[in-house]
Design an enzyme around this catalytic site. Structure first.
Site, PDB file in Angstrom:
ATOM      1  N   CYS A  11      -3.988   6.032   0.752  1.00 36.60           N
ATOM      2  CA  CYS A  11      -3.538   4.756   0.187  1.00 36.60           C
ATOM      3  C   CYS A  11      -3.307   4.833  -1.319  1.00 36.60           C
ATOM      4  CB  CYS A  11      -4.549   3.664   0.514  1.00 36.60           C
ATOM      5  SG  CYS A  11      -4.814   3.486   2.277  1.00 36.60           S
ATOM      6  N   TYR A  21      -2.790  -9.877  16.281  1.00 39.84           N
ATOM      7  CA  TYR A  21      -1.699  -9.452  17.157  1.00 39.84           C
ATOM      8  C   TYR A  21      -1.520 -10.420  18.327  1.00 39.84           C
ATOM      9  CZ  TYR A  21      -2.139  -5.306  14.332  1.00 39.84           C
ATOM     10  OH  TYR A  21      -2.190  -4.474  13.248  1.00 39.84           O
ATOM     11  N   LYS A  58     -12.295  -4.754   2.437  1.00 38.96           N
ATOM     12  CA  LYS A  58     -11.709  -3.950   3.509  1.00 38.96           C
ATOM     13  C   LYS A  58     -12.619  -2.748   3.738  1.00 38.96           C
ATOM     14  CE  LYS A  58      -7.552  -1.382   4.765  1.00 38.96           C
ATOM     15  NZ  LYS A  58      -6.217  -0.950   4.326  1.00 38.96           N
ATOM     16  N   CYS A  61      -0.044   4.130   1.981  1.00 39.28           N
ATOM     17  CA  CYS A  61      -0.320   5.039   3.109  1.00 39.28           C
ATOM     18  C   CYS A  61       0.854   5.224   4.069  1.00 39.28           C
ATOM     19  CB  CYS A  61      -1.581   4.608   3.847  1.00 39.28           C
ATOM     20  SG  CYS A  61      -1.614   2.867   4.295  1.00 39.28           S
ATOM     21  N   ARG A  72     -11.005   7.833   4.247  1.00 38.61           N
ATOM     22  CA  ARG A  72     -10.732   6.792   3.244  1.00 38.61           C
ATOM     23  C   ARG A  72     -12.007   6.212   2.656  1.00 38.61           C
ATOM     24  NH1 ARG A  72      -5.726   4.746   6.884  1.00 38.61           N
ATOM     25  NH2 ARG A  72      -4.127   5.865   5.756  1.00 38.61           N
ATOM     26  N   SER A  87      -6.313  -3.827  14.890  1.00 40.42           N
ATOM     27  CA  SER A  87      -5.732  -3.161  16.067  1.00 40.42           C
ATOM     28  C   SER A  87      -6.773  -2.730  17.094  1.00 40.42           C
ATOM     29  CB  SER A  87      -4.912  -1.953  15.602  1.00 40.42           C
ATOM     30  OG  SER A  87      -5.730  -1.043  14.881  1.00 40.42           O
ATOM     31  N   ARG A 134      -2.919   3.010  12.922  1.00 39.68           N
ATOM     32  CA  ARG A 134      -2.383   4.217  12.273  1.00 39.68           C
ATOM     33  C   ARG A 134      -1.295   4.853  13.117  1.00 39.68           C
ATOM     34  NH1 ARG A 134      -8.285   5.905   9.994  1.00 39.68           N
ATOM     35  NH2 ARG A 134      -8.335   4.243   8.430  1.00 39.68           N
ATOM     36  N   LYS A 167     -11.744  -7.558   6.308  1.00 39.49           N
ATOM     37  CA  LYS A 167     -11.099  -6.729   7.332  1.00 39.49           C
ATOM     38  C   LYS A 167     -12.012  -5.570   7.681  1.00 39.49           C
ATOM     39  CE  LYS A 167      -6.994  -3.978   8.265  1.00 39.49           C
ATOM     40  NZ  LYS A 167      -5.854  -3.256   7.734  1.00 39.49           N
ATOM     41  N   CYS A 227       0.855  -1.194   0.000  1.00 45.03           N
ATOM     42  CA  CYS A 227       0.000   0.000   0.000  1.00 45.03           C
ATOM     43  C   CYS A 227       0.885   1.235   0.000  1.00 45.03           C
ATOM     44  CB  CYS A 227      -0.913   0.009   1.223  1.00 45.03           C
ATOM     45  SG  CYS A 227      -2.317   1.140   0.994  1.00 45.03           S
TER      46      CYS A 227
HETATM   47 ZN   LIG Z   1      -3.168   1.919   2.925  1.00 41.93          ZN
END
Ligand SMILES: [Zn+2]
Length: 331
Positions: free
Chosen positions: A127, A320, A203, A119, A225, A282, A213, A256, A117
């Site tokens: 992105c 994670y 997504k 970003c 976005r 996250s 982020r 996602k 990506c």
């Molecule tokens: Zn991105």
């Protein structure tokens, strides 16, 4: 009377009738990587998550392997940003160096996935490349115009540079139309027909990405976005996105986030015969970290969440907790 409680009488009976089992081999551990040496920088929004320099990443992955996890996905935290994310495809860029080091040390015993990506590499944090004619203002409400075709050409270059470094799977996450096709063509033309693609197919423009982020330094300087990531009110559109990614050549498709999107995961599993990944993001992780009063409580919550994602239909789970889970299940 129907006595469904019969099979709940003991742990052994419950285990024997259990239908869903987490498997370490299906878990993928995300890592944030940065330049420097001896760096293991904590991410404040995500307790237990760090940004690693190459030397520290190699030590960390040694532990990951010992915990029984053999797949990871890399996100670069780049200090070299411009308007078009050119540093993302430099041969000696951050991700390229990390992939080479991981492959040199762990070979085929480790599946290396790279996020593809812009970003993390653009000054504006979007992105894709912002259209030239589009005058950007600081206003939060201003609709951002991303140049789709220019962006997918750059994504193809990034993916190719990751493949050259040795990545097993490249994972485009920019949500541009035609991104999988552009990457597949670029890889095939250059002799990388064996590099697989995991599309971030469905997504969603989600509020659960906040802590990521901070971790990846990929926050937007303006706008949002929503003109490229999906509207969370839609599910048919998710199936169309997944179907198109399959047609364009994706080997794995993804939904996602995961937890608030279990219905999408279930529908995707029902409709398509292809490995399905889900990203336990996250915000889902940080919520539990804020709520759990002990490691034991965190462990139980994590296992319940990851099992529910698997029960919904995900084959592969990016989380994670992957390394923790490996350690928890071993002890
Ligand atoms: Zn991105």
């Amino acid at each position: 009377m129907y006595r469904l409680r019969r099979l709940r009488k003991s742990q052994a009976l419950r285990d024997s009738a259990a239908q869903t089992h987490l498997s370490l081999s299906n878990l993928v551990m995300p890592y944030f990587v940065r330049e420097g040496r001896k760096m293991r920088q904590p991410v404040s929004a995500m307790p237990g998550v760090f940004r690693f320099s190459q030397d520290e990443l190699l030590k960390e992955v040694e532990q990951l392997r010992r915990a029984g996890i053999s797949s990871l996905i890399l996100f670069g935290v780049s200090g070299e940003k411009d308007d078009s994310g050119a540093n993302a495809y430099s041969e000696n860029g951050l991700i390229q160096k990390m992939v080479r080091a991981l492959k040199k040390n762990f070979g085929d015993e480790l599946a290396v996935i790279t996020d593809v990506c812009l970003c993390g590499y653009t000054k504006h944090g979007h992105c894709g490349v912002i259209e030239k004619s589009h005058k950007v203002t600081k206003s939060q409400s201003r609709q951002i115009k991303i140049d789709n075709n220019k962006t997918i050409n750059i994504l193809a270059k990034i993916a190719l540079s990751h493949a050259r470094a040795g990545a097993d799977i490249v994972a485009p996450s920019s949500m541009m139309d035609g991104q999988v096709q552009a990457i597949r063509e670029g890889l095939d033309k250059n002799g990388f027909s064996q590099t697989a693609i995991m599309g971030y197919s469905a997504k969603f423009a989600s509020n659960f990405y906040g802590p990521f982020r901070e971790a990846a330094g990929s926050g937007m300087k303006f706008g949002n976005r929503k003109s490229y990531q999906m509207d969370f009110r839609n599910s048919d559109e998710a199936l169309r996105e997944i179907e198109l990614d399959i047609q364009e050549g994706a080997d794995i498709v993804m939904v996602k986030p995961a937890l608030a999107y279990l219905d999408i995961i279930a529908k995707a599993k029902e409709n398509f015969a292809i490995p399905l990944a889900a990203f336990n993001v996250s915000g889902e992780y940080a919520m539990v970290k804020a709520y759990a009063q002990s490691v034991e409580a965190e462990k139980e919550l994590a296992i319940e969440i990851l099992t529910s994602i698997k029960r919904a239909g995900a084959d592969i789970i990016i989380s994670y907790w992957a390394k923790d889970l490996g350690q928890w299940l071993k002890t």
